[in-house]
Design a protein around this motif. Sequence first.
Motif, PDB file in Angstrom:
ATOM      1  N   GLU A   1      54.754  27.129 -36.083  1.00 57.44           N
ATOM      2  CA  GLU A   1      55.061  25.635 -35.894  1.00 57.44           C
ATOM      3  C   GLU A   1      54.886  25.212 -34.545  1.00 57.44           C
ATOM      4  OE1 GLU A   1      56.921  28.404 -36.943  1.00 57.44           O
ATOM      5  OE2 GLU A   1      58.901  27.232 -37.334  1.00 57.44           O
ATOM      6  N   VAL A   2      54.291  26.096 -33.634  1.00 60.86           N
ATOM      7  CA  VAL A   2      54.396  25.700 -32.148  1.00 60.86           C
ATOM      8  C   VAL A   2      53.620  24.454 -31.694  1.00 60.86           C
ATOM      9  CG1 VAL A   2      52.190  27.006 -31.495  1.00 60.86           C
ATOM     10  CG2 VAL A   2      53.969  26.652 -29.894  1.00 60.86           C
ATOM     11  N   GLY A   3      52.550  24.350 -32.677  1.00 62.19           N
ATOM     12  CA  GLY A   3      51.809  22.957 -32.385  1.00 62.19           C
ATOM     13  C   GLY A   3      52.459  21.761 -32.578  1.00 62.19           C
ATOM     14  N   PRO A   4      53.012  21.593 -33.903  1.00 63.46           N
ATOM     15  CA  PRO A   4      53.883  20.408 -34.318  1.00 63.46           C
ATOM     16  C   PRO A   4      55.173  20.199 -33.342  1.00 63.46           C
ATOM     17  CG  PRO A   4      53.116  21.410 -36.368  1.00 63.46           C
ATOM     18  CD  PRO A   4      52.839  22.279 -35.246  1.00 63.46           C
ATOM     19  N   VAL A   5      55.845  21.217 -33.269  1.00 60.22           N
ATOM     20  CA  VAL A   5      57.027  21.168 -32.192  1.00 60.22           C
ATOM     21  C   VAL A   5      56.606  20.740 -30.833  1.00 60.22           C
ATOM     22  CG1 VAL A   5      58.621  22.554 -31.292  1.00 60.22           C
ATOM     23  CG2 VAL A   5      58.367  22.843 -33.461  1.00 60.22           C
ATOM     24  N   LEU A   6      55.621  21.260 -30.318  1.00 58.59           N
ATOM     25  CA  LEU A   6      55.207  20.930 -29.040  1.00 58.59           C
ATOM     26  C   LEU A   6      54.690  19.334 -28.931  1.00 58.59           C
ATOM     27  CD1 LEU A   6      53.430  23.860 -27.014  1.00 58.59           C
ATOM     28  CD2 LEU A   6      55.227  22.373 -26.318  1.00 58.59           C
ATOM     29  N   ARG A   7      54.134  19.007 -30.203  1.00 54.60           N
ATOM     30  CA  ARG A   7      53.607  17.717 -30.107  1.00 54.60           C
ATOM     31  C   ARG A   7      54.714  16.718 -30.006  1.00 54.60           C
ATOM     32  NH1 ARG A   7      51.904  16.582 -35.602  1.00 54.60           N
ATOM     33  NH2 ARG A   7      54.180  16.587 -35.827  1.00 54.60           N
ATOM     34  N   ASP A   8      55.803  16.898 -30.758  1.00 53.70           N
ATOM     35  CA  ASP A   8      57.003  16.207 -30.726  1.00 53.70           C
ATOM     36  C   ASP A   8      57.696  16.209 -29.596  1.00 53.70           C
ATOM     37  OD1 ASP A   8      56.091  15.749 -33.351  1.00 53.70           O
ATOM     38  OD2 ASP A   8      57.823  16.949 -34.378  1.00 53.70           O
ATOM     39  N   ILE A   9      57.829  17.358 -28.734  1.00 59.39           N
ATOM     40  CA  ILE A   9      58.413  17.514 -27.471  1.00 59.39           C
ATOM     41  C   ILE A   9      57.740  16.515 -26.436  1.00 59.39           C
ATOM     42  CG2 ILE A   9      58.957  19.092 -25.757  1.00 59.39           C
ATOM     43  CD1 ILE A   9      59.544  21.104 -27.861  1.00 59.39           C
ATOM     44  N   LEU A  10      56.135  16.498 -26.598  1.00 55.23           N
ATOM     45  CA  LEU A  10      55.606  15.866 -25.505  1.00 55.23           C
ATOM     46  C   LEU A  10      55.747  14.391 -25.814  1.00 55.23           C
ATOM     47  CD1 LEU A  10      52.284  18.237 -25.307  1.00 55.23           C
ATOM     48  CD2 LEU A  10      54.184  17.886 -23.393  1.00 55.23           C
ATOM     49  N   ALA A  11      56.186  13.870 -27.051  1.00 54.45           N
ATOM     50  CA  ALA A  11      56.280  12.563 -27.085  1.00 54.45           C
ATOM     51  C   ALA A  11      57.565  12.163 -26.618  1.00 54.45           C
ATOM     52  CB  ALA A  11      56.177  12.154 -28.626  1.00 54.45           C
ATOM     53  N   ARG A  12      58.351  13.009 -26.331  1.00 55.32           N
ATOM     54  CA  ARG A  12      59.929  12.518 -25.724  1.00 55.32           C
ATOM     55  C   ARG A  12      59.662  12.459 -24.306  1.00 55.32           C
ATOM     56  NH1 ARG A  12      62.475  10.077 -28.561  1.00 55.32           N
ATOM     57  NH2 ARG A  12      64.427  10.460 -27.134  1.00 55.32           N
ATOM     58  N   PRO A  13      60.714  11.885 -23.418  1.00 58.47           N
ATOM     59  CA  PRO A  13      60.618  11.767 -21.968  1.00 58.47           C
ATOM     60  C   PRO A  13      61.063  12.732 -21.276  1.00 58.47           C
ATOM     61  CG  PRO A  13      62.472  10.491 -22.931  1.00 58.47           C
ATOM     62  CD  PRO A  13      61.610  11.004 -24.179  1.00 58.47           C
ATOM     63  N   VAL A  14      60.647  14.022 -21.648  1.00 54.09           N
ATOM     64  CA  VAL A  14      61.306  15.239 -20.909  1.00 54.09           C
ATOM     65  C   VAL A  14      60.729  15.401 -19.536  1.00 54.09           C
ATOM     66  CG1 VAL A  14      61.530  16.370 -23.326  1.00 54.09           C
ATOM     67  CG2 VAL A  14      59.491  16.771 -22.048  1.00 54.09           C
ATOM     68  N   ARG A  15      61.533  16.088 -18.833  1.00 51.32           N
ATOM     69  CA  ARG A  15      61.337  16.377 -17.347  1.00 51.32           C
ATOM     70  C   ARG A  15      60.135  17.195 -17.054  1.00 51.32           C
ATOM     71  NH1 ARG A  15      61.742  18.560 -12.946  1.00 51.32           N
ATOM     72  NH2 ARG A  15      62.365  20.442 -13.747  1.00 51.32           N
ATOM     73  N   TRP A  16      60.292  18.557 -17.960  1.00 53.02           N
ATOM     74  CA  TRP A  16      59.476  19.854 -17.815  1.00 53.02           C
ATOM     75  C   TRP A  16      59.264  20.354 -19.152  1.00 53.02           C
ATOM     76  CZ3 TRP A  16      59.805  24.991 -18.254  1.00 53.02           C
ATOM     77  CH2 TRP A  16      58.971  25.600 -17.591  1.00 53.02           C
ATOM     78  N   VAL A  17      58.048  20.890 -19.500  1.00 54.36           N
ATOM     79  CA  VAL A  17      57.968  21.638 -20.665  1.00 54.36           C
ATOM     80  C   VAL A  17      57.071  23.096 -20.295  1.00 54.36           C
ATOM     81  CG1 VAL A  17      56.770  22.008 -22.858  1.00 54.36           C
ATOM     82  CG2 VAL A  17      57.771  19.667 -22.014  1.00 54.36           C
ATOM     83  N   GLY A  18      57.353  24.074 -20.671  1.00 58.19           N
ATOM     84  CA  GLY A  18      56.777  25.428 -20.339  1.00 58.19           C
ATOM     85  C   GLY A  18      56.845  26.174 -21.525  1.00 58.19           C
ATOM     86  N   ILE A  19      55.564  26.951 -21.900  1.00 55.29           N
ATOM     87  CA  ILE A  19      55.620  27.864 -22.748  1.00 55.29           C
ATOM     88  C   ILE A  19      55.399  29.254 -22.417  1.00 55.29           C
ATOM     89  CG2 ILE A  19      53.309  27.273 -23.253  1.00 55.29           C
ATOM     90  CD1 ILE A  19      53.696  27.764 -26.373  1.00 55.29           C
ATOM     91  N   MET A  20      56.093  30.445 -22.991  1.00 49.37           N
ATOM     92  CA  MET A  20      55.908  31.775 -22.637  1.00 49.37           C
ATOM     93  C   MET A  20      54.331  32.105 -22.843  1.00 49.37           C
ATOM     94  SD  MET A  20      59.477  33.311 -23.246  1.00 49.37           S
ATOM     95  CE  MET A  20      58.813  34.850 -24.019  1.00 49.37           C
ATOM     96  N   GLY A  21      53.866  33.162 -22.181  1.00 46.00           N
ATOM     97  CA  GLY A  21      52.525  33.601 -22.572  1.00 46.00           C
ATOM     98  C   GLY A  21      51.911  34.218 -21.372  1.00 46.00           C
ATOM     99  N   ASN A  22      50.982  35.210 -21.731  1.00 50.35           N
ATOM    100  CA  ASN A  22      50.269  35.751 -20.619  1.00 50.35           C
ATOM    101  C   ASN A  22      49.074  34.586 -20.202  1.00 50.35           C
ATOM    102  OD1 ASN A  22      48.054  37.372 -19.332  1.00 50.35           O
ATOM    103  ND2 ASN A  22      48.225  38.934 -20.792  1.00 50.35           N
ATOM    104  N   PRO A  23      49.126  34.458 -18.768  1.00 48.72           N
ATOM    105  CA  PRO A  23      48.291  33.730 -18.103  1.00 48.72           C
ATOM    106  C   PRO A  23      46.600  33.671 -17.942  1.00 48.72           C
ATOM    107  CG  PRO A  23      49.451  34.720 -16.312  1.00 48.72           C
ATOM    108  CD  PRO A  23      49.976  35.157 -17.709  1.00 48.72           C
ATOM    109  N   ARG A  24      46.575  35.104 -18.462  1.00 46.58           N
ATOM    110  CA  ARG A  24      45.182  35.600 -18.336  1.00 46.58           C
ATOM    111  C   ARG A  24      44.021  34.946 -19.439  1.00 46.58           C
ATOM    112  NH1 ARG A  24      47.959  40.104 -16.065  1.00 46.58           N
ATOM    113  NH2 ARG A  24      48.071  41.063 -18.157  1.00 46.58           N
ATOM    114  N   HIS A  25      44.578  34.458 -20.488  1.00 47.80           N
ATOM    115  CA  HIS A  25      44.064  33.798 -21.573  1.00 47.80           C
ATOM    116  C   HIS A  25      44.518  32.523 -22.027  1.00 47.80           C
ATOM    117  CE1 HIS A  25      46.452  36.564 -23.992  1.00 47.80           C
ATOM    118  NE2 HIS A  25      46.044  37.479 -23.203  1.00 47.80           N
TER     119      HIS A  25
END
Length: 167
Positions: free
Chosen positions: A85-109
């Motif tokens: 559900e990462v896609g729908p959850v992030l989509r809904d978060i990005l629709a809000r006026p949040v200050r900053w959003v980050g997601i954990m993960g390896n930056p090499r890919h």
Amino acid sequence: MTYVPDPACEVAHGDVRPESGTRTLVAVFASPVAGFLLSFGAELGFRTLLLEPDPARAPAGALTSAGPELDDTADVVVTDHHRGEVGPVLRDILARPVRWVGIMGNPRHEGPHVKALTELGVPPEKIAQVHRPVGLNIGSRTPAEIALATLAGLLADRNGRPGGFHF
């Protein structure tokens, strides 16, 4: 000789409380990292919230959707990029006026959130607002270390500092 209190000493002795009430830390998905983020974040003066969209995994008091609590004071950290559900959850978060959003993960890919958000029709400029990786580069390996590195970055930002060892 009169003693003049030194503000730096007051901080070191615990006489100064951290800033509170101006930033909200939202950990997304109940996970070990989220637990440390919320615990450490509360100690650092963040208002803390857990967003867990799966009611079966949501502890009491957790948000199950991105609502009005995600306002312009919210720093949102997605703690598991493997959840379906990462896609729908992030989509809904990005629709809000949040200050900053980050997601954990390896930056090499590329993170799986990019494909998920693209498939949901989220514009590239919105997807680009998702920071990855999160936190300072301290070689974190454990959930507590990941939370510490993430909060160090958010704390540096809150205090108007670049992070790292530049003073």
